[in-house]
Scaffold this motif. Sequence first.
Motif, PDB file in Angstrom:
ATOM      1  N   THR A 184       0.875  -1.184   0.000  1.00 14.76           N
ATOM      2  CA  THR A 184       0.000   0.000   0.000  1.00 14.76           C
ATOM      3  C   THR A 184       0.903   1.222   0.000  1.00 14.76           C
ATOM      4  OG1 THR A 184      -1.618  -1.194   1.319  1.00 14.76           O
ATOM      5  CG2 THR A 184      -1.786   1.222   1.319  1.00 14.76           C
ATOM      6  N   ARG A 185       0.573   2.171  -0.825  1.00 18.82           N
ATOM      7  CA  ARG A 185       1.425   3.378  -0.898  1.00 18.82           C
ATOM      8  C   ARG A 185       0.591   4.581  -0.461  1.00 18.82           C
ATOM      9  NH1 ARG A 185       2.745   8.029  -2.897  1.00 18.82           N
ATOM     10  NH2 ARG A 185       4.149   8.211  -4.686  1.00 18.82           N
ATOM     11  N   SER A 186       1.019   5.219   0.614  1.00 15.37           N
ATOM     12  CA  SER A 186       0.221   6.363   1.076  1.00 15.37           C
ATOM     13  C   SER A 186       0.737   7.667   0.487  1.00 15.37           C
ATOM     14  CB  SER A 186       0.174   6.409   2.602  1.00 15.37           C
ATOM     15  OG  SER A 186       1.439   6.160   3.107  1.00 15.37           O
ATOM     16  N   LEU A 187      -0.078   8.688   0.657  1.00 17.98           N
ATOM     17  CA  LEU A 187       0.231  10.000   0.106  1.00 17.98           C
ATOM     18  C   LEU A 187       1.533  10.530   0.697  1.00 17.98           C
ATOM     19  CD1 LEU A 187      -1.645  11.504  -1.840  1.00 17.98           C
ATOM     20  CD2 LEU A 187      -2.651  12.643   0.135  1.00 17.98           C
ATOM     21  N   GLN A 188       2.366  11.090  -0.188  1.00 11.53           N
ATOM     22  CA  GLN A 188       3.640  11.640   0.261  1.00 11.53           C
ATOM     23  C   GLN A 188       3.426  13.103   0.651  1.00 11.53           C
ATOM     24  OE1 GLN A 188       6.015   9.042  -0.837  1.00 11.53           O
ATOM     25  NE2 GLN A 188       6.908   9.838   1.046  1.00 11.53           N
ATOM     26  N   LEU A 189       3.494  13.393   1.934  1.00 12.36           N
ATOM     27  CA  LEU A 189       3.277  14.785   2.343  1.00 12.36           C
ATOM     28  C   LEU A 189       4.596  15.548   2.305  1.00 12.36           C
ATOM     29  CD1 LEU A 189       0.795  14.255   5.320  1.00 12.36           C
ATOM     30  CD2 LEU A 189       0.260  14.974   2.987  1.00 12.36           C
ATOM     31  N   ALA A 190       4.526  16.802   1.907  1.00  9.32           N
ATOM     32  CA  ALA A 190       5.749  17.608   1.794  1.00  9.32           C
ATOM     33  C   ALA A 190       6.299  17.915   3.186  1.00  9.32           C
ATOM     34  CB  ALA A 190       5.416  18.918   1.080  1.00  9.32           C
ATOM     35  N   LYS A 191       7.620  17.991   3.278  1.00 12.45           N
ATOM     36  CA  LYS A 191       8.230  18.331   4.577  1.00 12.45           C
ATOM     37  C   LYS A 191       7.846  19.753   4.961  1.00 12.45           C
ATOM     38  CE  LYS A 191      12.089  15.171   4.763  1.00 12.45           C
ATOM     39  NZ  LYS A 191      12.293  14.749   3.343  1.00 12.45           N
ATOM     40  N   THR A 192       7.856  20.630   3.946  1.00 11.12           N
ATOM     41  CA  THR A 192       7.422  22.004   4.182  1.00 11.12           C
ATOM     42  C   THR A 192       6.088  22.199   3.462  1.00 11.12           C
ATOM     43  OG1 THR A 192       9.751  22.507   3.893  1.00 11.12           O
ATOM     44  CG2 THR A 192       8.254  24.386   4.099  1.00 11.12           C
ATOM     45  N   PRO A 193       5.015  22.419   4.211  1.00 10.24           N
ATOM     46  CA  PRO A 193       3.713  22.585   3.556  1.00 10.24           C
ATOM     47  C   PRO A 193       3.706  23.836   2.656  1.00 10.24           C
ATOM     48  CG  PRO A 193       3.491  22.368   5.948  1.00 10.24           C
ATOM     49  CD  PRO A 193       4.936  22.532   5.664  1.00 10.24           C
ATOM     50  N   PRO A 194       2.832  23.921   1.700  1.00  7.08           N
ATOM     51  CA  PRO A 194       1.780  22.951   1.427  1.00  7.08           C
ATOM     52  C   PRO A 194       2.240  21.772   0.576  1.00  7.08           C
ATOM     53  CG  PRO A 194       1.614  24.800  -0.103  1.00  7.08           C
ATOM     54  CD  PRO A 194       2.767  25.099   0.803  1.00  7.08           C
ATOM     55  N   THR A 195       1.620  20.621   0.821  1.00 10.69           N
ATOM     56  CA  THR A 195       1.776  19.482  -0.076  1.00 10.69           C
ATOM     57  C   THR A 195       0.963  19.786  -1.329  1.00 10.69           C
ATOM     58  OG1 THR A 195       1.991  17.935   1.768  1.00 10.69           O
ATOM     59  CG2 THR A 195       1.268  17.017  -0.360  1.00 10.69           C
ATOM     60  N   VAL A 196       1.612  19.692  -2.483  1.00 12.37           N
ATOM     61  CA  VAL A 196       0.926  20.034  -3.732  1.00 12.37           C
ATOM     62  C   VAL A 196       0.548  18.746  -4.467  1.00 12.37           C
ATOM     63  CG1 VAL A 196       1.120  21.251  -5.933  1.00 12.37           C
ATOM     64  CG2 VAL A 196       2.219  22.196  -3.891  1.00 12.37           C
ATOM     65  N   ILE A 197      -0.740  18.588  -4.703  1.00  9.37           N
ATOM     66  CA  ILE A 197      -1.239  17.390  -5.398  1.00  9.37           C
ATOM     67  C   ILE A 197      -1.903  17.831  -6.690  1.00  9.37           C
ATOM     68  CG2 ILE A 197      -2.801  15.401  -5.268  1.00  9.37           C
ATOM     69  CD1 ILE A 197      -2.659  15.685  -2.182  1.00  9.37           C
ATOM     70  N   MET A 198      -1.440  17.276  -7.792  1.00  7.67           N
ATOM     71  CA  MET A 198      -2.026  17.622  -9.091  1.00  7.67           C
ATOM     72  C   MET A 198      -2.815  16.418  -9.603  1.00  7.67           C
ATOM     73  SD  MET A 198       0.201  18.568 -12.465  1.00  7.67           S
ATOM     74  CE  MET A 198      -0.459  18.297 -14.110  1.00  7.67           C
ATOM     75  N   LEU A 199      -3.992  16.672 -10.156  1.00 17.24           N
ATOM     76  CA  LEU A 199      -4.803  15.582 -10.719  1.00 17.24           C
ATOM     77  C   LEU A 199      -4.771  15.655 -12.241  1.00 17.24           C
ATOM     78  CD1 LEU A 199      -7.963  15.863  -8.429  1.00 17.24           C
ATOM     79  CD2 LEU A 199      -5.827  14.625  -8.011  1.00 17.24           C
ATOM     80  N   ALA A 200      -4.595  14.516 -12.877  1.00 17.80           N
ATOM     81  CA  ALA A 200      -4.591  14.479 -14.345  1.00 17.80           C
ATOM     82  C   ALA A 200      -5.405  13.280 -14.807  1.00 17.80           C
ATOM     83  CB  ALA A 200      -3.154  14.375 -14.855  1.00 17.80           C
ATOM     84  N   GLY A 201      -5.888  13.351 -16.036  1.00 17.79           N
ATOM     85  CA  GLY A 201      -6.660  12.226 -16.580  1.00 17.79           C
ATOM     86  C   GLY A 201      -7.606  12.716 -17.649  1.00 17.79           C
ATOM     87  N   LEU A 202      -8.250  11.791 -18.316  1.00 17.55           N
ATOM     88  CA  LEU A 202      -9.187  12.153 -19.372  1.00 17.55           C
ATOM     89  C   LEU A 202     -10.434  12.815 -18.804  1.00 17.55           C
ATOM     90  CD1 LEU A 202      -9.170   8.993 -21.694  1.00 17.55           C
ATOM     91  CD2 LEU A 202      -7.878  11.132 -21.961  1.00 17.55           C
ATOM     92  N   GLN A 203     -11.120  13.536 -19.657  1.00 15.19           N
ATOM     93  CA  GLN A 203     -12.401  14.126 -19.253  1.00 15.19           C
ATOM     94  C   GLN A 203     -13.382  13.013 -18.884  1.00 15.19           C
ATOM     95  OE1 GLN A 203     -13.851  17.239 -21.873  1.00 15.19           O
ATOM     96  NE2 GLN A 203     -15.929  16.504 -21.573  1.00 15.19           N
ATOM     97  N   GLY A 204     -14.063  13.196 -17.779  1.00 15.14           N
ATOM     98  CA  GLY A 204     -15.043  12.192 -17.362  1.00 15.14           C
ATOM     99  C   GLY A 204     -14.437  11.068 -16.540  1.00 15.14           C
ATOM    100  N   ALA A 205     -13.115  11.114 -16.332  1.00 19.40           N
ATOM    101  CA  ALA A 205     -12.463  10.033 -15.583  1.00 19.40           C
ATOM    102  C   ALA A 205     -12.877  10.042 -14.112  1.00 19.40           C
ATOM    103  CB  ALA A 205     -10.949  10.156 -15.691  1.00 19.40           C
ATOM    104  N   GLY A 206     -13.239  11.232 -13.644  1.00 21.23           N
ATOM    105  CA  GLY A 206     -13.623  11.334 -12.229  1.00 21.23           C
ATOM    106  C   GLY A 206     -12.687  12.221 -11.425  1.00 21.23           C
ATOM    107  N   LYS A 207     -11.948  13.109 -12.110  1.00 23.68           N
ATOM    108  CA  LYS A 207     -10.977  13.966 -11.414  1.00 23.68           C
ATOM    109  C   LYS A 207     -11.639  14.936 -10.444  1.00 23.68           C
ATOM    110  CE  LYS A 207      -9.309  15.708 -15.159  1.00 23.68           C
ATOM    111  NZ  LYS A 207     -10.077  14.831 -16.046  1.00 23.68           N
ATOM    112  N   THR A 208     -12.675  15.628 -10.932  1.00 24.37           N
ATOM    113  CA  THR A 208     -13.299  16.649 -10.084  1.00 24.37           C
ATOM    114  C   THR A 208     -13.925  15.998  -8.850  1.00 24.37           C
ATOM    115  OG1 THR A 208     -13.663  17.942 -12.054  1.00 24.37           O
ATOM    116  CG2 THR A 208     -14.937  18.568 -10.120  1.00 24.37           C
TER     117      THR A 208
END
Length: 306
Positions: free
Chosen positions: A90-114
């Motif tokens: 299991t791989r958990s979210l990598q939080l940044a040592k200095t906040p903010p942790t920046v998470i970018m979402l990518a994928g096709l339209q309709g994939a469920g990103k929003t």
Amino acid sequence: MFNSLSDRLTSTFKNLRGRGRLSEADIDATVREIRRALLDADVAVPVVRQFTAAVRERALGAEVSGALNPAQQVVKIVNAELVEILGGQTRSLQLAKTPPTVIMLAGLQGAGKTTLAGKLALALKEQGHTPLLVAADLQRPNAVTQLSVVAERAGVPVFAPHPGNTSDADAETIIGDPVGVSRDGVAEARAKQHDVVIVDTAGRLGVDQVLMQQAADIRAAITPDEVLFVIDAMIGQDAVTTANAFAEGVDFTGVVLSKLDGDARGGAALSVAKVTGKPIMFASTGEKLTEFEVFHPDRMASRILD
Ligand code: GDP
């Protein structure tokens, strides 16, 4: 999602019950059935090939003695290989040592990103984080509005180039630069001391160069700690081509499988981690913001073999 695959594998194992030591021919027949079950579940051909070769090799080399009978031994081997193709640990979210942790979402339209943006924000908020959502999908007229609705449901703020709560007609007037919005959104998170910032980016119906370039530009501008590639688990064999295109174009750090509640055959789920070498981190299992879970390869394997 995996009902049919589960049934097929279970009946394969049933045929081995009560048997003594398995001959090479028995193992080959079993492996052939497993191969057919995986192919029928839409698992990518190279993944099926690796999977069945590994199962065969381990089954042939398995010790006969011990507490397990041959059928149980084969189940154990298949289980171990399933965990392996699903990414192992299991791989958990990598939080940044200095906040903010920046998470970018990518994928096709309709994939469920929003939807995923809202789910992730809600889950993080419940863990005591203070996420900010950034609406960098300026491709679809109502995408900003949609993210704002999701943010409101999750009870988290949204940074958008336009007030998201206006009508779609107004939203259509949005013109903007998604790279600039992403950068400003991260700056806003820093200024307002949000410890996580989730950037929702545009998708297209199919993979295209402009989309990839835009995602790559956003990535370069905000240097995210995590880039999550969201993929609709129902898209079957196309999953591998799409995942490879995003791996090459944007280079994501993890995969989110969405729509795992669907009744499709599930091949995407079983192919993407192995083909891209990136871990599946989360699963989205419905339209509600709470229908979301951390992905555990071992639990998923057990569910398939249940
Ligand atoms: P985006 O274009 O990638 O941002 O995708 P959206 O988040 O707008 O999702 C597209 C559609 O899929 C919407 O109708 C969502 O409600 C639906 N959706 C998203 N995630 C899931 C899921 O896990 N299960 C189901 N059944 N529907 C989902």
